[in-house]
Design an enzyme around this catalytic site. Structure first.
Site, PDB file in Angstrom:
ATOM      1  N   SER A 161       0.902  -1.507   0.571  1.00 21.01           N
ATOM      2  CA  SER A 161       0.019  -0.058   0.095  1.00 21.01           C
ATOM      3  C   SER A 161       1.473   0.987  -0.265  1.00 21.01           C
ATOM      4  O   SER A 161       1.718   1.781   0.291  1.00 21.01           O
ATOM      5  CB  SER A 161      -0.835  -0.027   0.916  1.00 21.01           C
ATOM      6  OG  SER A 161      -1.292   1.378   1.294  1.00 21.01           O
ATOM      7  N   TYR A 213      -3.282  -1.301  10.191  1.00 22.94           N
ATOM      8  CA  TYR A 213      -2.761  -1.481   8.969  1.00 22.94           C
ATOM      9  C   TYR A 213      -1.430  -0.672   8.490  1.00 22.94           C
ATOM     10  O   TYR A 213      -1.687  -1.407   7.757  1.00 22.94           O
ATOM     11  CB  TYR A 213      -4.307  -0.181   8.175  1.00 22.94           C
ATOM     12  CG  TYR A 213      -4.181  -0.842   7.059  1.00 22.94           C
ATOM     13  CD1 TYR A 213      -4.477  -2.160   6.241  1.00 22.94           C
ATOM     14  CD2 TYR A 213      -3.244  -0.107   6.120  1.00 22.94           C
ATOM     15  CE1 TYR A 213      -4.942  -2.275   4.774  1.00 22.94           C
ATOM     16  CE2 TYR A 213      -3.632  -0.023   4.955  1.00 22.94           C
ATOM     17  CZ  TYR A 213      -4.116  -0.992   4.192  1.00 22.94           C
ATOM     18  OH  TYR A 213      -4.608  -0.620   2.707  1.00 22.94           O
TER      19      TYR A 213
HETATM   20  C1  BGC Z   1      -6.338   0.953   1.936  1.00 22.09           C
HETATM   21  C2  BGC Z   1      -7.546   1.954   1.463  1.00 22.09           C
HETATM   22  C3  BGC Z   1      -7.462   3.643   1.523  1.00 22.09           C
HETATM   23  C4  BGC Z   1      -5.489   4.349  -0.238  1.00 22.09           C
HETATM   24  C5  BGC Z   1      -5.108   5.262   0.524  1.00 22.09           C
HETATM   25  C6  BGC Z   1      -4.903   1.335   1.095  1.00 22.09           C
HETATM   26  O1  BGC Z   1      -4.053   0.713   1.207  1.00 22.09           O
HETATM   27  O2  BGC Z   1      -6.602   0.140   2.076  1.00 22.09           O
HETATM   28  O3  BGC Z   1      -8.730   2.876   2.319  1.00 22.09           O
HETATM   29  O4  BGC Z   1      -7.831   4.802   0.192  1.00 22.09           O
HETATM   30  O5  BGC Z   1      -4.488   2.852   0.353  1.00 22.09           O
HETATM   31  O6  BGC Z   1      -5.214   6.071   1.648  1.00 22.09           O
END
Ligand code: BGC
Length: 289
Positions: A174, A187
């Site tokens: 991410s 996260y």
């Molecule tokens: C998340 C999303 C988010 C994006 C940008 C991703 O890794 O799961 O919820 O919109 O990152 O912030």
């Protein structure tokens, strides 16, 4: 329209239809496993790998019907797919999944470590259960699947008619492997962990001709972040974070995964490939600083 107006960015652009890519059968004869492939990015990745000729195992943790629908769509397009239910955070289930994959497909050439989730809370309210769930699926799940794949890649080695590499792992990371994210500490911690797990693993297994790379999506239109794009107000807010001024589509990510899975990217190893419309470009500095 005067030239200044012509160059002024719109706040909300209409949905962009991406040009179709010709299929090149880039992954012909390869066996792929995509975790969390029954929805969102994983679903799109499974469909795209199959369109490039790979046989695909569609992993899912719940909702049999959605996994069967992905398998049916692949078969309808002339591909080969099976669905395998397993919770990637559970060691025994992961081992059983790889055993089934080996039984059905003989081996594995491509692992897409995609399964992931969010369980958001302000830090002082975050429960241990929320912390553990996110770390267990997003980080430990990637470890467990990668470990099984590496074992098989090392056992089998390079089959040069299939690929120059003995195996490829592509991890769904991410932008939050480098962008801190208030309210989502579990996260962001999991994705930061994925970054150094992958780079360290890539270093360790490169001599065996095994490639380990990450794709780092920004905001992609999927159920995980529905709140961020569903209403025009939310979408406009989101655009403040995206210089390219459109939300990403699952296909934006799948195309990158296909490249990383194919021999076209043979010299890429240990990279984090950001596909984010410029979200990691510190958009606040476009006018500040
Ligand atoms: C998340 C999303 C988010 C994006 C940008 C991703 O890794 O799961 O919820 O919109 O990152 O912030």
């Amino acid at each position: 329209m005067n030239p200044e107006q012509a160059h002024k960015p719109d706040t909300v652009l209409p949905d962009v239809v991406m040009p179709k890519c010709p299929h090149r059968n880039l992954l012909h004869g390869q066996k792929a496993l995509v975790t969390g492939a029954n929805s969102g990015i994983g679903r799109s990745v499974a469909l795209h790998l199959a369109r490039e000729g790979a046989d695909v195992a569609v992993n899912y943790a719940f909702d049999d019907a959605s996994a069967q629908a992905v398998v049916a769509e692949i078969k309808a397009n002339g591909g080969h797919a099976i669905a395998i239910k397993a919770d990637v955070s559970q060691e025994e289930q992961v081992q059983a999944m790889f055993a089934q994959m080996r039984q059905e497909f003989g081996t594995i050439d491509i692992l897409v470590n995609n399964a992931g989730l969010q369980s958001d809370a302000p830090f002082h309210e975050m429960t241990l259960a929320q912390w553990n769930k996110v770390i267990n699926v997003n980080l430990t799940g990637q470890f467990l699947c990668a470990r099984e794949a590496i074992r098989e890649f090392k056992r089998r080695g390079v089959v040069k008619e299939i690929s120059c590499a003995a195996g490829k792992i592509i991890s769904m990371s991410s932008v939050h492997e480098i962008i801190p994210w208030s309210g989502h500490v579990n996260y962001a911690a999991s994705k930061g962990g994925v970054m150094l797990m992958n780079k360290s693993l890539a270093q360790e297994v490169a001599p065996y001709r095994i490639r380990v790379n990450s794709v780092c999506p920004g905001a992609i239109r999927t159920p995980i972040n529905r709140d961020a794009w569903e209403t025009p107000e939310a979408y406009a807010d989101l655009m403040k974070l995206i210089p390219y001024n459109r939300i990403g589509e699952p296909e934006d990510i799948s195309r990158a995964v296909v490249w990383l899975a194919s021999d076209d990217s043979d010299y890429a190893n240990g990279i984090s490939l950001f596909i984010d419309g410029g979200m990691t470009l510190y958009p606040g500095f476009a006018e500040g600083g």
